[in-house]
Design a protein around this motif. Structure first.
Motif, mmCIF file in Angstrom:
data_model
loop_
_atom_site.group_PDB
_atom_site.id
_atom_site.type_symbol
_atom_site.label_atom_id
_atom_site.label_comp_id
_atom_site.label_asym_id
_atom_site.label_seq_id
_atom_site.Cartn_x
_atom_site.Cartn_y
_atom_site.Cartn_z
ATOM 1 N N GLY A 144 1.946 11.427 -10.209
ATOM 2 C CA GLY A 144 0.748 12.262 -10.309
ATOM 3 C C GLY A 144 -0.461 11.498 -10.826
ATOM 4 O O GLY A 144 -1.480 12.094 -11.156
ATOM 5 N N GLU A 145 -0.355 10.198 -10.892
ATOM 6 C CA GLU A 145 -1.472 9.368 -11.365
ATOM 7 C C GLU A 145 -2.061 8.598 -10.190
ATOM 8 O O GLU A 145 -1.358 7.841 -9.522
ATOM 9 C CB GLU A 145 -0.985 8.399 -12.438
ATOM 10 N N GLY A 146 -3.329 8.788 -9.953
ATOM 11 C CA GLY A 146 -3.984 8.103 -8.851
ATOM 12 C C GLY A 146 -3.855 8.881 -7.563
ATOM 13 O O GLY A 146 -3.251 9.959 -7.492
ATOM 14 N N ALA A 147 -4.438 8.323 -6.493
ATOM 15 C CA ALA A 147 -4.448 8.988 -5.191
ATOM 16 C C ALA A 147 -3.106 8.811 -4.498
ATOM 17 O O ALA A 147 -2.549 7.716 -4.466
ATOM 18 C CB ALA A 147 -5.559 8.414 -4.328
ATOM 19 N N GLU A 181 0.829 -1.205 0.000
ATOM 20 C CA GLU A 181 0.000 0.000 0.000
ATOM 21 C C GLU A 181 0.863 1.254 0.000
ATOM 22 O O GLU A 181 0.581 2.236 -0.695
ATOM 23 C CB GLU A 181 -0.925 -0.002 1.218
ATOM 24 N N MET A 182 1.935 1.238 0.785
ATOM 25 C CA MET A 182 2.838 2.385 0.849
ATOM 26 C C MET A 182 3.496 2.648 -0.495
ATOM 27 O O MET A 182 3.598 3.798 -0.939
ATOM 28 C CB MET A 182 3.898 2.147 1.927
ATOM 29 N N GLU A 183 3.945 1.584 -1.188
ATOM 30 C CA GLU A 183 4.587 1.746 -2.485
ATOM 31 C C GLU A 183 3.612 2.325 -3.513
ATOM 32 O O GLU A 183 3.994 3.137 -4.350
ATOM 33 C CB GLU A 183 5.140 0.401 -2.973
ATOM 34 N N ARG A 187 -10.057 7.731 -0.598
ATOM 35 C CA ARG A 187 -11.423 7.615 -0.087
ATOM 36 C C ARG A 187 -12.334 8.664 -0.732
ATOM 37 O O ARG A 187 -13.492 8.394 -1.038
ATOM 38 C CB ARG A 187 -11.432 7.757 1.435
ATOM 39 N N ALA A 188 -11.805 9.862 -0.934
ATOM 40 C CA ALA A 188 -12.594 10.922 -1.568
ATOM 41 C C ALA A 188 -12.943 10.539 -3.006
ATOM 42 O O ALA A 188 -14.070 10.762 -3.476
ATOM 43 C CB ALA A 188 -11.843 12.245 -1.534
ATOM 44 N N ILE A 189 -11.948 9.958 -3.708
ATOM 45 C CA ILE A 189 -12.194 9.525 -5.088
ATOM 46 C C ILE A 189 -13.234 8.416 -5.118
ATOM 47 O O ILE A 189 -14.154 8.404 -5.956
ATOM 48 C CB ILE A 189 -10.878 9.062 -5.744
ATOM 49 N N ALA A 190 -13.087 7.471 -4.167
ATOM 50 C CA ALA A 190 -14.038 6.358 -4.109
ATOM 51 C C ALA A 190 -15.448 6.856 -3.800
ATOM 52 O O ALA A 190 -16.435 6.387 -4.375
ATOM 53 C CB ALA A 190 -13.591 5.347 -3.054
ATOM 54 N N LYS A 191 -15.525 7.830 -2.884
ATOM 55 C CA LYS A 191 -16.847 8.385 -2.543
ATOM 56 C C LYS A 191 -17.459 9.107 -3.732
ATOM 57 O O LYS A 191 -18.664 8.981 -4.013
ATOM 58 C CB LYS A 191 -16.716 9.347 -1.361
ATOM 59 N N ALA A 192 -16.623 9.863 -4.437
ATOM 60 C CA ALA A 192 -17.118 10.574 -5.619
ATOM 61 C C ALA A 192 -17.621 9.588 -6.664
ATOM 62 O O ALA A 192 -18.645 9.826 -7.329
ATOM 63 C CB ALA A 192 -16.018 11.454 -6.201
#
Length: 419
Positions: A80-83, A69-71, A90-95
């Motif tokens: 700059g790609e992804g969270a 997860e850390m990597e 979590r914000a992206i998942a909620k959106a």
């Protein structure tokens, strides 16, 4: 799953995976002997320290999973790609969930048919709002007869002015008046307005793009001759629908509307006094209508023995109020060719023509318009005055009286003197 005491314990850095840390629960075990561990990660991004709490080993976390997860987060921060943080993820998942829910709601709106909204929302709301039961019954009848066959199964968003024009045409082709088309399309308009208020429909109502039928010149002019009426009753009697023959005879010789015939109960029929007590009328004013011999004979033949006075005279197969005149009437009219070559709906023979014929025959035979209006249940004399042209002899006699007065010598006046 943690507690205040656990949160005060210090983190231990993993020997195998730098950046992965954990602290152990003082009491809870994960497995037989291993303490339950809460994992967290710490790393640098552009000179900024990032710390993220992940979860307990009893929730599926491990040192290796924490490292993976850390990597992922470090790579996302660099590219700059992804969270680049769990909070952002979590914000992206909620959106995404919100967008999917909104899409599902919109899809439900888009698939909502007119019939589903009419039966599942509109009518129920009308009942809750206290709309008159007879009005609700009428709206259900018009929906079933004219609206449902054209747009009942269509999603509301796909209904266009073209479909509403088709409803208008079907009503006109059936020989019904503009008032029926007005009432039917008013139901469509009210449904779209209610759907918009309920948030079930977002677009523009197609009813705004059609021309509503005008009630001007809506009155029927055609009435049956004695010969036509006799042939029509004979054709109905020869058919298999006794009810259609009997209700036609009743309307022709009493002027009752079809709805008044269908709501008539045996308690309303006074065979001895030869009177019908019409209780459920269009204008909500009960009236009594005398019966001629042929109607008395017909009802006498229909009356069951024993008779439940609460039963309908012309109940349907379920014992309920009949909604529409049977198609047997239309077939008889077509068989006799009574509407052949006629395009004006006001001139076509429909069931209501029997009521119009009843009034016309009475006026032709010199019955005063006031009396005719009382029998028909008209609210005002204006409604009855459209039959005045059928009494030319009476009107001519009135004019002849004036003409005679104008041409005759003035009567000699003899002065009377007192004394």
């Amino acid at each position: 799953m943690g507690d205040k005491k656990t949160k005060t314990l210090p983190f231990v850095t993993s020997d195998r995976y730098p950046g992965v840390r954990y602290r152990e629960h003082p009491h809870r075990k994960h497995g037989a002997t291993t303490p339950d561990r809460y994992y967290a990660i710490r790393f640098q991004v552009d000179g900024r320290r990032v710390e993220e709490g992940l979860g307990w080993s009893s929730e599926g976390w491990s040192e290796k999973k924490a490292l993976v997860e850390m990597e992922k987060l470090k790579t996302a921060a660099k590219t700059g790609e992804g969270a680049s943080s769990l909070r952002e993820r979590r914000a992206i998942a909620k959106a995404k969930r919100d967008a999917e829910e909104a899409a599902a709601v919109q899809a439900e709106k888009d698939s909502l048919t007119f019939g589903q909204f009419f039966e599942g929302t509109y009518i129920l709301q009308e009942v809750a709002d206290g709309k008159a039961p007879r009005s609700i019954i009428r709206e259900k009848q018009l929906f079933k007869k004219w609206i449902a066959p054209v747009i009942g199964s269509m999603p509301m968003k796909t209904i266009s002015p073209f479909h509403l024009e088709r409803i208008k045409k079907n009503i006109a082709d059936a020989g019904l008046t503009h008032r029926t088309a007005q009432y039917t399309l008013a139901i469509v308009r009210q449904c779209f307005n209610a759907a918009r208020r309920a948030g079930a429909f977002n677009g523009e109502s197609p009813i705004t793009k059609i021309k509503m039928p005008s009630a001007t010149g809506n009155a029927r002019m055609r009435f049956l001759t004695q010969d036509e009426a006799g042939k029509l009753l004979d054709a109905l009697a020869a058919g298999r629908s006794r009810d259609t023959h009997d209700v036609s005879l009743l309307s022709l010789y009493t002027g009752l509307r079809s709805s008044e015939c269908f709501k008539l109960k045996w308690a309303d029929v006074d065979l001895e006094g030869r009177v019908l007590h019409v209780m459920d009328t269009k204008n909500k004013h009960p009236r009594s209508v005398p019966m001629p011999n042929n109607v008395v004979a017909m009802l006498t033949g229909r009356r069951p023995d024993p008779c439940d006075l609460g039963e309908l005279v012309f109940a349907n197969t379920k014992g309920e109020v009949t909604a529409f005149v049977s198609n047997a009437f239309r077939r008889a009219v077509e068989h006799l060719g009574l509407n052949d070559g006629i395009t004006d709906s006001r001139q076509k023979v429909v069931f209501h023509s029997l009521r119009h014929t009843c009034a016309s025959w009475m006026v032709q035979r010199g019955v005063p318009l006031f009396t005719v209006g009382k029998i028909l249940g008209h609210k005002t004399l204006t409604m009855t005055e459209r039959y005045s042209h059928l009494a030319p002899d009476t009107l001519r006699a009135a004019i002849d009286t004036l003409e005679a007065a104008a041409t005759s010598p003035a009567p000699k006046v003899v002065a009377l003197h007192a004394g």
